[in-house]
Design an enzyme around this catalytic site. Structure first.
Site, short mmCIF file in Angstrom:
data_model
loop_
_atom_site.label_atom_id
_atom_site.label_comp_id
_atom_site.label_asym_id
_atom_site.label_seq_id
_atom_site.Cartn_x
_atom_site.Cartn_y
_atom_site.Cartn_z
N ASN A 107 0.73 -1.14 0.22
CA ASN A 107 -0.06 -0.07 0.16
C ASN A 107 0.83 1.26 0.05
O ASN A 107 0.54 2.33 -0.65
CB ASN A 107 -1.17 0.02 1.21
CG ASN A 107 -2.08 -1.29 0.92
OD1 ASN A 107 -2.18 -1.65 0.16
ND2 ASN A 107 -2.77 -1.46 2.26
N THR A 152 -16.05 37.64 -32.51
CA THR A 152 -16.62 36.95 -31.19
C THR A 152 -17.90 36.32 -31.87
O THR A 152 -18.53 36.77 -32.95
CB THR A 152 -17.19 38.16 -30.24
OG1 THR A 152 -18.15 39.12 -31.07
CG2 THR A 152 -16.03 38.89 -29.77
N HIS A 153 -18.45 35.16 -31.20
CA HIS A 153 -19.50 34.14 -31.74
C HIS A 153 -19.09 33.74 -33.18
O HIS A 153 -19.92 33.65 -33.94
CB HIS A 153 -20.73 35.24 -32.00
CG HIS A 153 -21.17 35.99 -30.77
ND1 HIS A 153 -22.03 35.58 -29.67
CD2 HIS A 153 -20.70 37.26 -30.29
CE1 HIS A 153 -22.09 36.45 -28.68
NE2 HIS A 153 -21.38 37.64 -29.20
N SER A 274 -7.16 11.77 -48.58
CA SER A 274 -8.20 10.91 -48.86
C SER A 274 -8.05 9.54 -49.68
O SER A 274 -7.28 9.88 -50.79
CB SER A 274 -9.61 11.49 -49.17
OG SER A 274 -10.41 10.93 -49.74
N LYS A 280 -7.92 16.14 -51.38
CA LYS A 280 -8.23 16.43 -49.87
C LYS A 280 -6.88 16.48 -49.32
O LYS A 280 -5.97 15.52 -49.54
CB LYS A 280 -8.91 15.17 -49.47
CG LYS A 280 -10.50 15.19 -49.79
CD LYS A 280 -11.09 16.35 -48.90
CE LYS A 280 -11.95 15.92 -47.90
NZ LYS A 280 -12.60 16.60 -47.10
N GLU A 287 -7.68 17.41 -35.64
CA GLU A 287 -9.00 16.60 -35.13
C GLU A 287 -8.84 15.54 -33.96
O GLU A 287 -9.33 15.51 -33.11
CB GLU A 287 -9.74 15.81 -36.36
CG GLU A 287 -10.12 16.83 -37.29
CD GLU A 287 -10.55 16.16 -38.47
OE1 GLU A 287 -11.80 16.27 -38.95
OE2 GLU A 287 -9.49 15.74 -39.28
N TYR A 314 -6.80 1.79 2.36
CA TYR A 314 -6.71 1.44 0.84
C TYR A 314 -7.84 0.43 0.73
O TYR A 314 -8.24 -0.23 1.55
CB TYR A 314 -5.44 0.51 0.81
CG TYR A 314 -5.09 -0.13 -0.63
CD1 TYR A 314 -4.73 0.69 -1.75
CD2 TYR A 314 -5.76 -1.49 -0.87
CE1 TYR A 314 -4.31 0.03 -3.03
CE2 TYR A 314 -5.49 -2.08 -2.21
CZ TYR A 314 -4.93 -1.30 -3.10
OH TYR A 314 -4.89 -1.85 -4.43
N GLN A 319 -6.61 0.25 -7.17
CA GLN A 319 -5.87 -0.56 -8.24
C GLN A 319 -6.15 0.27 -9.86
O GLN A 319 -5.42 0.09 -10.70
CB GLN A 319 -5.85 -1.94 -8.42
CG GLN A 319 -4.70 -2.51 -9.46
CD GLN A 319 -4.91 -4.19 -8.99
OE1 GLN A 319 -4.03 -4.65 -8.13
NE2 GLN A 319 -5.58 -4.88 -9.62
#
Ligand code: ARG
Length: 457
Positions: A107, A152-153, A274, A280, A287, A314, A319
């Site tokens: 532990n 903004t937005h 692609s 592409k 991403e 513990y 674990q």
């Protein structure tokens, strides 16, 4: 290791559910360091003989060599890295191996190993984030005066400089580094010597192992020390917050790389093609950084939920603390490296950015500010007048500064030809020279302060 009181061995399912060796073998270096520190202390305190301690230390060194070359063997019967190493030690040096676990429990052992591992992980993250900051500063310095639309937005708001935009991410990463340093400070206490939960009757010297393992101080309460995983949560929470910054930056690149924006040419090395569409070039790395943030946040959530109902001290639930930390560390390291490459190697299409900044009436605020400054009109009224000018320009399909003086005067007679210079995007960014603002001079100041902070000369 614990068969004495059992009549039967564990079932196959027990062995499988119990085994942490498939993942906690990642702790082998820390486990060996902590064991060496422990046994040196046991010898110094006359708890084991110097000869046995020497045998144990040499055996541990040999095991480290074996793990280094052959990897850690995965035997579910041995459950975890602690028992795997101890059982190999017994094979190598015989009964003296059995003295290593004196005044220790798995532990406090696992709490110690895991702290050491997490401390190393923090140091690696810090180095990675510093490299990302250097890449941001280099591009920001190059583009202190490059003009782009500020949003903004996600609607065109006011022109800003690209350097200013990139330095905003520098600030986020700066806070991330400081959060990791906070985590490191709190983490750096030594649980070793807490034993199973109650401490030990042996006359151990916890200061000695504390020093040997580079901790600042021994933990103060043995029950807390073996059941605390705040250090792992601090790490995961800092990682989660950092990952969401990286994800936001990744998202910007994804948007900027899209054809309608066309603000950047992403490095080929961090893009993919692609299999069907030959034209592409996809921002897969960005991403995945955005996706990884979700997984890292999930890791932080996972450990919080594991811990929330556990009584002292513990419990075996603990674990399950390691997989989320290991997973988050791997994902975060990749994300930082990917974003560092992206920032360093992206070509910013400053011509396209500037063109975009000139669309969408980005300098409308500058017209309103000019009316306040030059004609002493209250801002609310200036806002209204400018709104009328934008409406006219929009209906004619022209930029604000393309309206004739007669047209502007028809909206408000106090406007004169002095307004035109104020409506350029250059004038707009140059005007915003308040501390921390987007003016190129302010950006250069931010860059200089950052370079000093990073020790770049
Ligand atoms: N493999 C265990 C873990 O990672 C080590 C501690 C085991 N302690 C115990 N009392 N069963 O948590």
């Amino acid at each position: 290791m614990w068969g004495g009181r059992f009549a039967e061995g564990p079932s196959a399912i027990m062995r499988e559910i119990n085994a942490s060796i498939p993942f906690d073998k990642a702790l082998w270096r820390q486990d060996i360091s902590a064991s060496k520190a422990h046994v040196a202390m046991l010898a110094a305190c006359d708890i084991v003989s110097v000869e046995d301690a020497r045998l144990i230390e040499d055996g541990l060194d040999r095991i480290a060599g074996e793990y280094e070359t052959n990897g850690v063997p995965e035997n579910w019967d041995l459950e975890d890295i602690h028992m795997t190493t101890e059982s190999r030690l017994a094979e190598l040096i015989g009964p003296a191996a059995g003295r290593l676990h004196t005044a220790r429990s798995r532990n406090d052992q696992v709490a110690t190993d895991f702290r050491l591992w997490t401390r190393d992980a923090i140091d690696q993250v810090d180095a990675g984030l510093a490299a990302l900051q250097r890449a941001l500063v280099a591009q920001a310095s190059e583009h202190a005066g490059s003009i782009m639309p500020g949003f903004t937005h996600l609607q065109t708001a006011q022109p800003v400089t690209l350097g200013h935009h990139l330095m905003a991410y520098y600030e986020m990463i700066r806070r991330d580094r400081s959060r990791f340093q906070d985590a490191r400070r709190r983490l750096n206490e030594n649980p070793l010597g807490s034993a199973a939960l109650a401490g030990t009757g042996f006359p151990i010297d916890r200061e000695m192992t504390t020093q040997a393992l580079g901790f600042d101080t021994p933990t103060r309460n043995s029950l807390d020390a073996v059941s605390d995983r705040d250090f792992a949560l601090d790490y995961l929470q800092a990682a989660a917050q950092c990952s969401l910054h990286l994800s936001r930056l990744a998202e910007e690149f994804i948007i900027w790389a899209s054809q309608p924006f066309g603000f950047v040419r992403m490095p080929d090395t961090l893009s993919t093609g692609s299999s069907i569409m030959p034209q592409k070039k996809n921002p897969d790395a960005a991403e995945l950084v955005r996706g990884h943030a979700g997984r890292i946040i999930g890791c932080a959530t996972s450990l919080m939920v594991s811990m929330k109902g556990l009584p002292l001290a513990y419990s075996k639930d603990m674990q399950d603390d390691k997989p989320p930390v290991f997973e988050a560390a791997g994902l975060l390291g990749l994300s930082i490296a990917a974003m560092t490459g992206m920032v360093a190697d992206t070509t910013f299409r400053t011509d396209k950015m500037r063109q975009a900044a000139e669309m969408g009436f980005a300098t409308a605020t500058d017209l309103a500010d000019w009316l306040v400054r030059e004609a002493d009109i209250p801002f609310r009224e200036a806002h209204h007048i400018t709104g009328a000018a934008v409406k006219l320009a929009e209906s004619k399909g022209v930029a604000l500064e393309k309206l004739s003086l007669a047209e502007l005067k028809a909206i408000d007679s106090r406007i004169d030809e002095g307004v035109y210079p104020a409506l350029s995007v250059e004038a707009s960014v140059a005007a915003r020279a308040s501390l921390g603002g987007t003016a190129p001079d302010q950006v250069r100041r931010q860059v200089a302060a950052a370079a000093q902070e990073l020790g770049i000369t």
